[in-house]
Design a protein around this motif. Structure first.
Motif, PDB file in Angstrom:
ATOM      1  N   GLY A  35       6.389  -8.791   8.591  1.00 27.29           N
ATOM      2  CA  GLY A  35       7.510  -8.216   7.870  1.00 27.29           C
ATOM      3  C   GLY A  35       8.861  -8.334   8.542  1.00 27.29           C
ATOM      4  O   GLY A  35       9.874  -7.919   7.974  1.00 27.29           O
ATOM      5  N   PHE A  36       8.928  -8.925   9.731  1.00 25.96           N
ATOM      6  CA  PHE A  36      10.205  -9.054  10.421  1.00 25.96           C
ATOM      7  C   PHE A  36      10.947 -10.299   9.939  1.00 25.96           C
ATOM      8  O   PHE A  36      10.407 -11.394   9.950  1.00 25.96           O
ATOM      9  CB  PHE A  36       9.996  -9.131  11.937  1.00 25.96           C
ATOM     10  CG  PHE A  36       9.649  -7.810  12.562  1.00 25.96           C
ATOM     11  CD1 PHE A  36      10.643  -6.901  12.877  1.00 25.96           C
ATOM     12  CD2 PHE A  36       8.331  -7.474  12.832  1.00 25.96           C
ATOM     13  CE1 PHE A  36      10.331  -5.677  13.451  1.00 25.96           C
ATOM     14  CE2 PHE A  36       8.008  -6.263  13.404  1.00 25.96           C
ATOM     15  CZ  PHE A  36       9.008  -5.357  13.710  1.00 25.96           C
ATOM     16  N   ARG A  37      12.207 -10.096   9.510  1.00 26.56           N
ATOM     17  CA  ARG A  37      13.028 -11.215   9.032  1.00 26.56           C
ATOM     18  C   ARG A  37      14.234 -11.463   9.934  1.00 26.56           C
ATOM     19  O   ARG A  37      14.948 -12.430   9.749  1.00 26.56           O
ATOM     20  CB  ARG A  37      13.500 -10.941   7.597  1.00 26.56           C
ATOM     21  CG  ARG A  37      12.354 -10.840   6.602  1.00 26.56           C
ATOM     22  CD  ARG A  37      11.614 -12.162   6.489  1.00 26.56           C
ATOM     23  NE  ARG A  37      10.496 -12.093   5.560  1.00 26.56           N
ATOM     24  CZ  ARG A  37       9.241 -11.856   5.918  1.00 26.56           C
ATOM     25  NH1 ARG A  37       8.943 -11.642   7.208  1.00 26.56           N
ATOM     26  NH2 ARG A  37       8.279 -11.824   5.026  1.00 26.56           N
ATOM     27  N   GLY A  38      14.479 -10.568  10.866  1.00 30.68           N
ATOM     28  CA  GLY A  38      15.532 -10.764  11.847  1.00 30.68           C
ATOM     29  C   GLY A  38      16.929 -10.532  11.312  1.00 30.68           C
ATOM     30  O   GLY A  38      17.132 -10.018  10.215  1.00 30.68           O
ATOM     31  N   ILE A  39      17.910 -10.943  12.105  1.00 34.30           N
ATOM     32  CA  ILE A  39      19.314 -10.770  11.773  1.00 34.30           C
ATOM     33  C   ILE A  39      19.746 -11.872  10.820  1.00 34.30           C
ATOM     34  O   ILE A  39      19.493 -13.052  11.065  1.00 34.30           O
ATOM     35  CB  ILE A  39      20.181 -10.792  13.047  1.00 34.30           C
ATOM     36  CG1 ILE A  39      19.800  -9.619  13.965  1.00 34.30           C
ATOM     37  CG2 ILE A  39      21.661 -10.741  12.700  1.00 34.30           C
ATOM     38  CD1 ILE A  39      20.482  -9.641  15.304  1.00 34.30           C
ATOM     39  N   SER A  40      20.392 -11.504   9.734  1.00 28.31           N
ATOM     40  CA  SER A  40      20.817 -12.489   8.745  1.00 28.31           C
ATOM     41  C   SER A  40      22.308 -12.759   8.872  1.00 28.31           C
ATOM     42  O   SER A  40      23.053 -11.967   9.442  1.00 28.31           O
ATOM     43  CB  SER A  40      20.497 -11.997   7.330  1.00 28.31           C
ATOM     44  OG  SER A  40      21.135 -10.770   7.069  1.00 28.31           O
ATOM     45  N   GLY A  41      22.740 -13.887   8.324  1.00 26.89           N
ATOM     46  CA  GLY A  41      24.162 -14.206   8.315  1.00 26.89           C
ATOM     47  C   GLY A  41      24.627 -14.951   9.543  1.00 26.89           C
ATOM     48  O   GLY A  41      24.003 -14.914  10.598  1.00 26.89           O
ATOM     49  N   ARG A  42      25.727 -15.624   9.403  1.00 31.39           N
ATOM     50  CA  ARG A  42      26.332 -16.357  10.517  1.00 31.39           C
ATOM     51  C   ARG A  42      27.003 -15.380  11.481  1.00 31.39           C
ATOM     52  O   ARG A  42      27.474 -14.328  11.059  1.00 31.39           O
ATOM     53  CB  ARG A  42      27.361 -17.365  10.006  1.00 31.39           C
ATOM     54  CG  ARG A  42      26.786 -18.434   9.091  1.00 31.39           C
ATOM     55  CD  ARG A  42      27.859 -19.464   8.727  1.00 31.39           C
ATOM     56  NE  ARG A  42      29.072 -18.827   8.215  1.00 31.39           N
ATOM     57  CZ  ARG A  42      29.230 -18.460   6.949  1.00 31.39           C
ATOM     58  NH1 ARG A  42      28.253 -18.638   6.076  1.00 31.39           N
ATOM     59  NH2 ARG A  42      30.367 -17.893   6.559  1.00 31.39           N
ATOM     60  N   PRO A  43      27.076 -15.738  12.755  1.00 37.46           N
ATOM     61  CA  PRO A  43      27.755 -14.865  13.726  1.00 37.46           C
ATOM     62  C   PRO A  43      29.166 -14.509  13.265  1.00 37.46           C
ATOM     63  O   PRO A  43      29.926 -15.366  12.826  1.00 37.46           O
ATOM     64  CB  PRO A  43      27.780 -15.720  14.997  1.00 37.46           C
ATOM     65  CG  PRO A  43      26.574 -16.598  14.877  1.00 37.46           C
ATOM     66  CD  PRO A  43      26.466 -16.922  13.408  1.00 37.46           C
ATOM     67  N   VAL A 171      26.058  -4.626   1.952  1.00 34.59           N
ATOM     68  CA  VAL A 171      26.448  -6.034   2.009  1.00 34.59           C
ATOM     69  C   VAL A 171      25.253  -6.979   1.919  1.00 34.59           C
ATOM     70  O   VAL A 171      25.374  -8.093   1.419  1.00 34.59           O
ATOM     71  CB  VAL A 171      27.240  -6.314   3.308  1.00 34.59           C
ATOM     72  CG1 VAL A 171      27.629  -7.774   3.416  1.00 34.59           C
ATOM     73  CG2 VAL A 171      28.481  -5.437   3.368  1.00 34.59           C
ATOM     74  N   VAL A 172      24.088  -6.523   2.382  1.00 31.07           N
ATOM     75  CA  VAL A 172      22.912  -7.402   2.431  1.00 31.07           C
ATOM     76  C   VAL A 172      21.885  -7.039   1.359  1.00 31.07           C
ATOM     77  O   VAL A 172      21.566  -7.859   0.481  1.00 31.07           O
ATOM     78  CB  VAL A 172      22.251  -7.360   3.828  1.00 31.07           C
ATOM     79  CG1 VAL A 172      21.034  -8.277   3.866  1.00 31.07           C
ATOM     80  CG2 VAL A 172      23.247  -7.758   4.907  1.00 31.07           C
ATOM     81  N   GLU A 173      21.356  -5.833   1.416  1.00 29.29           N
ATOM     82  CA  GLU A 173      20.197  -5.510   0.598  1.00 29.29           C
ATOM     83  C   GLU A 173      20.518  -5.285  -0.873  1.00 29.29           C
ATOM     84  O   GLU A 173      19.793  -5.762  -1.751  1.00 29.29           O
ATOM     85  CB  GLU A 173      19.463  -4.305   1.192  1.00 29.29           C
ATOM     86  CG  GLU A 173      18.921  -4.596   2.584  1.00 29.29           C
ATOM     87  CD  GLU A 173      17.912  -3.563   3.046  1.00 29.29           C
ATOM     88  OE1 GLU A 173      17.608  -2.627   2.288  1.00 29.29           O
ATOM     89  OE2 GLU A 173      17.424  -3.714   4.183  1.00 29.29           O
ATOM     90  N   GLU A 174      21.574  -4.548  -1.167  1.00 28.76           N
ATOM     91  CA  GLU A 174      21.889  -4.295  -2.580  1.00 28.76           C
ATOM     92  C   GLU A 174      22.230  -5.576  -3.345  1.00 28.76           C
ATOM     93  O   GLU A 174      21.715  -5.781  -4.452  1.00 28.76           O
ATOM     94  CB  GLU A 174      22.997  -3.261  -2.691  1.00 28.76           C
ATOM     95  CG  GLU A 174      22.524  -1.848  -2.343  1.00 28.76           C
ATOM     96  CD  GLU A 174      23.583  -0.790  -2.572  1.00 28.76           C
ATOM     97  OE1 GLU A 174      24.769  -1.160  -2.735  1.00 28.76           O
ATOM     98  OE2 GLU A 174      23.223   0.403  -2.602  1.00 28.76           O
ATOM     99  N   PRO A 175      23.058  -6.468  -2.795  1.00 32.14           N
ATOM    100  CA  PRO A 175      23.303  -7.727  -3.509  1.00 32.14           C
ATOM    101  C   PRO A 175      22.032  -8.562  -3.686  1.00 32.14           C
ATOM    102  O   PRO A 175      21.829  -9.181  -4.739  1.00 32.14           O
ATOM    103  CB  PRO A 175      24.315  -8.456  -2.612  1.00 32.14           C
ATOM    104  CG  PRO A 175      25.018  -7.356  -1.894  1.00 32.14           C
ATOM    105  CD  PRO A 175      23.965  -6.317  -1.640  1.00 32.14           C
ATOM    106  N   TYR A 176      21.174  -8.557  -2.661  1.00 34.51           N
ATOM    107  CA  TYR A 176      19.916  -9.296  -2.754  1.00 34.51           C
ATOM    108  C   TYR A 176      19.024  -8.733  -3.861  1.00 34.51           C
ATOM    109  O   TYR A 176      18.513  -9.470  -4.712  1.00 34.51           O
ATOM    110  CB  TYR A 176      19.193  -9.241  -1.408  1.00 34.51           C
ATOM    111  CG  TYR A 176      17.727  -9.582  -1.483  1.00 34.51           C
ATOM    112  CD1 TYR A 176      17.292 -10.895  -1.619  1.00 34.51           C
ATOM    113  CD2 TYR A 176      16.756  -8.574  -1.420  1.00 34.51           C
ATOM    114  CE1 TYR A 176      15.942 -11.206  -1.700  1.00 34.51           C
ATOM    115  CE2 TYR A 176      15.422  -8.872  -1.491  1.00 34.51           C
ATOM    116  CZ  TYR A 176      15.006 -10.191  -1.634  1.00 34.51           C
ATOM    117  OH  TYR A 176      13.670 -10.488  -1.728  1.00 34.51           O
TER     118      TYR A 176
END
Length: 204
Positions: A35-43, A171-176
């Motif tokens: 279940g680990f997906r790590g850090i998303s997005g560019r630095p 910014v991440v989960e709701e748009p997804y």
């Protein structure tokens, strides 16, 4: 104060080990995926900062009681017993709700987001009332631990967690979820609060 610091450190390790380690092991056993997906997005982007702040908060959660055990003083006015007892009760409640919310997620439990993945929209259990009960419970736990060992490291760790949760959710989960579940997610957000029941429902 050392007794409270030892208690906070023990609770933190138990919570982190259960919420992430044991939970990931159970997830892998049941689904074949930890279940680990790590850090998303560019630095430098908001999703990236959400991940960095989250990791910072986790490190700070352990560092605060460790620093207290090595002589770091509590903030002025915070070394009164009711503060620590309130922190203990909040920590225990937060830990219990963290595990309950994670259990409610079932196979959909993830740490991080893979935009190419489609998971089931969970709307029962605690999720029938709040869209992000895991994050709410984690924040309650962190607040409780900060009250148990109220030094500046604990405060910064709590602030980092709150900022990370806000960025991750908005910014991440709701748009997804809106992109993946469309009308079902829109209807869900209209009847449930973001972090607390009834607060943060979306009307459009």
């Amino acid at each position: 104060m050392n007794g409270w610091a030892w208690a906070a450190l023990a609770l933190y390790l138990a919570w982190a080990g259960t919420a992430f380690g044991i939970r990931a092991a159970l997830q892998r056993r049941r689904t074949g995926d930890a279940g680990f997906r790590g850090i998303s997005g560019r630095p430098g982007t908001a999703p990236w900062w959400a991940g960095i702040l989250f990791v910072t908060s986790l490190l700070g959660g352990a560092a605060a009681p460790a620093a207290a055990l090595n002589g770091l003083h509590a903030l002025p006015g915070s070394e009164i017993t009711p503060v620590q007892w309130t922190g203990l009760l909040l920590s225990l409640a937060g830990m219990a709700f963290t595990l309950a919310a994670q259990t409610n997620m079932g196979a959909s439990w993830r740490v991080g987001v893979d935009v190419g993945e489609r998971t089931t929209l969970v709307t029962d259990g605690l999720f029938a009332h709040v869209r992000n009960p895991v994050f709410t419970a984690m924040t309650v736990t962190a607040a409780g631990l900060a009250l148990m060992v109220p030094n500046w490291i604990a405060v910064l760790a709590l602030v980092a967690l709150v900022a990370a949760v806000q960025l991750q959710v908005r910014v991440v989960e709701e748009p997804y979820l809106a992109a993946v579940h469309a009308k079902a997610y829109a209807a869900y957000t209209a009847r449930t609060g973001r972090f607390l029941p009834g607060i943060g429902r979306r009307t459009a």
